[in-house]
Structure formats: C-alpha cells, structure tokens
Design an enzyme around this catalytic site. Structure first.
Site, PDB file in Angstrom:
ATOM      1  N   ARG A   1       0.818  -1.228   0.000  1.00  0.00           N
ATOM      2  CA  ARG A   1       0.000   0.000   0.000  1.00  0.00           C
ATOM      3  C   ARG A   1       0.851   1.279   0.000  1.00  0.00           C
ATOM      4  NH1 ARG A   1      -2.341  -3.730  -0.939  1.00  0.00           N
ATOM      5  NH2 ARG A   1      -4.103  -4.648   0.140  1.00  0.00           N
TER       6      ARG A   1
ATOM      7  N   SER B   1     -10.299   0.005   4.368  1.00  0.00           N
ATOM      8  CA  SER B   1      -9.461  -0.179   5.561  1.00  0.00           C
ATOM      9  C   SER B   1      -8.726   1.117   5.883  1.00  0.00           C
ATOM     10  CB  SER B   1      -8.445  -1.292   5.316  1.00  0.00           C
ATOM     11  OG  SER B   1      -9.132  -2.512   5.205  1.00  0.00           O
TER      12      SER B   1
ATOM     13  N   GLU C   1      -3.494   3.679   6.297  1.00  0.00           N
ATOM     14  CA  GLU C   1      -3.507   3.438   4.851  1.00  0.00           C
ATOM     15  C   GLU C   1      -4.134   4.660   4.164  1.00  0.00           C
ATOM     16  OE1 GLU C   1      -4.871  -0.485   3.676  1.00  0.00           O
ATOM     17  OE2 GLU C   1      -5.825   0.356   1.896  1.00  0.00           O
TER      18      GLU C   1
END
Ligand SMILES: Cc1cc2nc3c(=O)[nH]c(=O)nc-3n(C[C@H](O)[C@H](O)[C@H](O)COP(=O)(O)OP(=O)(O)OC[C@H]3O[C@@H](n4cnc5c(N)ncnc54)[C@H](O)[C@@H]3O)c2cc1C
Length: 298
Positions: free
Chosen positions: A171, A220, A290
């Site tokens: 990520r 998320s 994230e």
C-alpha cells in the site's frame, strides 16, 4: 493562478468545489481550484500553464482520502471518468488510463480472456489511485502486473517509466517527485472469460459478506501490521461501534470507519487517532494509516 492561464483549455475549471462530493467518506471542505481535463493533451497544456508554486493534488474516486473540513489550497486535478481509455496493446498487454475505474479494468480484461486482475473488481477506485496506493486484495497487488507506467510532470512533460524506477511496497509507492500517473501497462495471463468472470463474482461476494459495502467509508483505515490484522487488534480493544460525532467504527469490519450521515472530517480524524491510541496502549502496536489525510483544518 487564474491570471497564469494563457491559452484556451478544453477542460473545466471550477472554483471552491466541495470535496465532499468527490470522496467516498462524503466529507471534506472545498478545493480552491478543481480541474477536469478534457484529455491528455489538454492536461499537459493545463499543467504547463501553472505557476511552479501552485500546490497540485491528484484525485481519482476519492476512496482512500480524508479531506479535512477546511478544504484544499491549490488545485485538485480529477482523472475519474476523464482519462478513461482502455485498450489492448498486444497479446496479454493492456493499457489502462488513470481515470478508468478498477472494476471496469477488471471486467475489460475478463472479456479479453485475460486473467490476473479479477481482484481489482472490488476496489472502488481508479487505476491511477491503484498505482499510487499499490492497491491489492485477496493476495494480489496492482504492481505485480505493471510492466510500465506513463507519467506526467508539472511542466506537462510525459514519460514512459519502468517499475524499477519506483519503490513499491504494501500500500505504498514512491516514484519521481512532482510526477503523476496517467496510464498503466499491465501484463496479464491468457485464460478464459468465464473463469475470470466467475472469480470476479466470487471475490465480490466475499467482500459483501465481510465489509460494510454501500455505507460511506474509505475501506481499511490502517495497514495490516506484519503477521496480524488491524481489524483483529481494533476489535480486541472493544472498539467496534465506538463513535466520535457521526463517525463510527463499523460493527461489520473493525478496520472500517463509517460516516453515519452527519460526520465531519474532524470527527473521522479524531476517531482514527482514538483507535490508534487505544491499539497502541492495549497491544503495544503502532498502526500505520492506509488512508491519506489532506487539506486544512476548518
Ligand atoms: C469499500 C471500500 C473497499 C476498499 N477495498 C480496498 C481493497 O480491497 N484494497 C485496497 O488496496 N484498497 C481498498 N480500498 C481503498 C481504495 O479504494 C484504494 O486505495 C484505491 O486504489 C484508491 O483509488 P482512488 O482512485 O479512489 O484514489 P484517491 O482516493 O482519489 O487517491 C488516493 C491517493 O492516490 C493519489 N492519486 C490518485 N490518482 C493519482 C494519479 N493518477 N497519479 C498519482 N497519484 C494519484 C491521490 O493523490 C491520493 O494520495 C477500499 C475503499 C473502499 C471505500
């Protein structure tokens, strides 16, 4: 900024555009300037006319962004639905422009009897966002399939770059500064449409059963720590259902924060901090976000 525009542009420039309309959390103050390019040439022209000091921010579908309530200084450039071409370059090689929705790219590849990117079907962002985030799911990641990317810099110059020119991890992607993605060249495997379509359906069903799909969120919030899951740690802290203002930790998936209707970006940011602090104090784990947080506090 306006005075710096010398030539007619074909795209559309808006002032004080509410970012709540362009993010999946449905919050965020206005962008000072908001540009919708009419295509790659127009985008290059627009960039070449910008002042060197103008802050520029790129936006796909806003599915990984928390824009603060005070909005964004400078110019937001939106790609979603605008840089929207997708084509087969060669056998197994697909060129996808930055504004193409990931789901559209997955379906296109399946139709072309190409397999490998079915996981993209459930990611509610653009190809540009997937490149910037190295978006992934179910054990696959975007950059596993990238053989080249087309970029553009703040002078409007375009480059064809190789994956080796980027630092790519979970990520996270780092490339040349002040350069952004305009297209990806993806290498895929030959397969059959039916298997790829069935896999897409299966992955979407898995998502629907475990995630609060349909409610305003950013997916998320935190990356999974090595060998563990952020959702497990958050749930173990008893944080499911905990709210700050209109922002609540999802009852269905603890790593999701939901805007229940009236949340502000400040509510969401405060809840993110509360969750991180609680996980650190109870488990000794520092969660890494994230989600990208941008803009000014109101
Ligand atoms: C319900 C839900 C489920 C999700 N599931 C997943 C999942 O399974 N896996 C996963 O990885 N993510 C998931 N996400 C998060 C998100 O969809 C991904 O991170 C996606 O790749 C973001 O794409 P975007 O176009 O929305 O990017 P945006 O949110 O618009 O932007 C994200 C970042 O990328 C930058 N960026 C955007 N376009 C460009 C460009 N062309 N060039 C350079 N930088 C750019 C932006 O400036 C910003 O910093 C989920 C989100 C939601 C809401």
């Amino acid at each position: 900024m306006m005075a710096a525009i010398q030539q007619a542009l074909r795209g559309s420039l808006k002032l004080n555009e509410s970012m709540a309309r362009h993010t999946t959390w449905r919050v965020g103050g206005p962008a000072e300037c908001y540009y919708e390019p009419a295509g790659l040439e127009d985008l290059a022209e627009f960039l070449s006319q910008q002042d060197e000091a103008e802050p520029l921010m790129w936006l796909g579908l806003g599915s990984n962004l928390l824009v603060r309530d005070g909005g964004i200084r400078g110019t937001v450039i939106i790609t979603s639905g605008l840089l929207n071409e997708i084509e087969l370059l060669d056998e197994g090689l697909v060129r996808v422009e930055a504004g193409v929705a990931c789901a559209k790219a997955a379906r296109f590849c399946a139709r072309q009897q190409l397999v490998g990117v079915e996981f993209l079907a459930g990611i509610p962002g653009t190809m540009g966002g997937a490149l910037a985030m190295n978006a992934g799911a179910f054990g696959s990641e975007t950059w596993q399939h990238v053989v080249a990317v087309e970029t553009i810099n703040r002078n409007g110059q375009r480059h064809l770059r190789q994956p080796e020119e980027f630092v790519v991890s979970y990520r996270h992607v780092k490339g040349v500064s002040d350069e952004w993605f305009v297209a990806a060249h993806l290498r895929l495997y030959c397969g059959d449409s039916e298997t790829a379509t069935a896999r897409i359906k299966e992955l979407l069903e898995k998502r629907n059963s475990s995630q609060p799909i349909g409610l305003p969120s950013c997916g998320s919030v935190f990356r999974n720590p090595e060998g563990d899951h952020a959702a497990r740690l958050i749930e173990a802290c008893g944080l499911k259902g905990v709210c700050v203002g209109g922002a609540c930790v999802s009852e269905k998936h603890a790593n999701f924060i939901i805007n229940t209707g009236e949340a502000t970006a400040a509510d969401i940011e405060a809840l993110i901090e509360k969750v991180a602090a609680e996980v650190e104090s109870q488990h000794g784990v520092q969660l890494i976000r994230e989600v990208h947080i941008v803009g000014e506090v109101a």
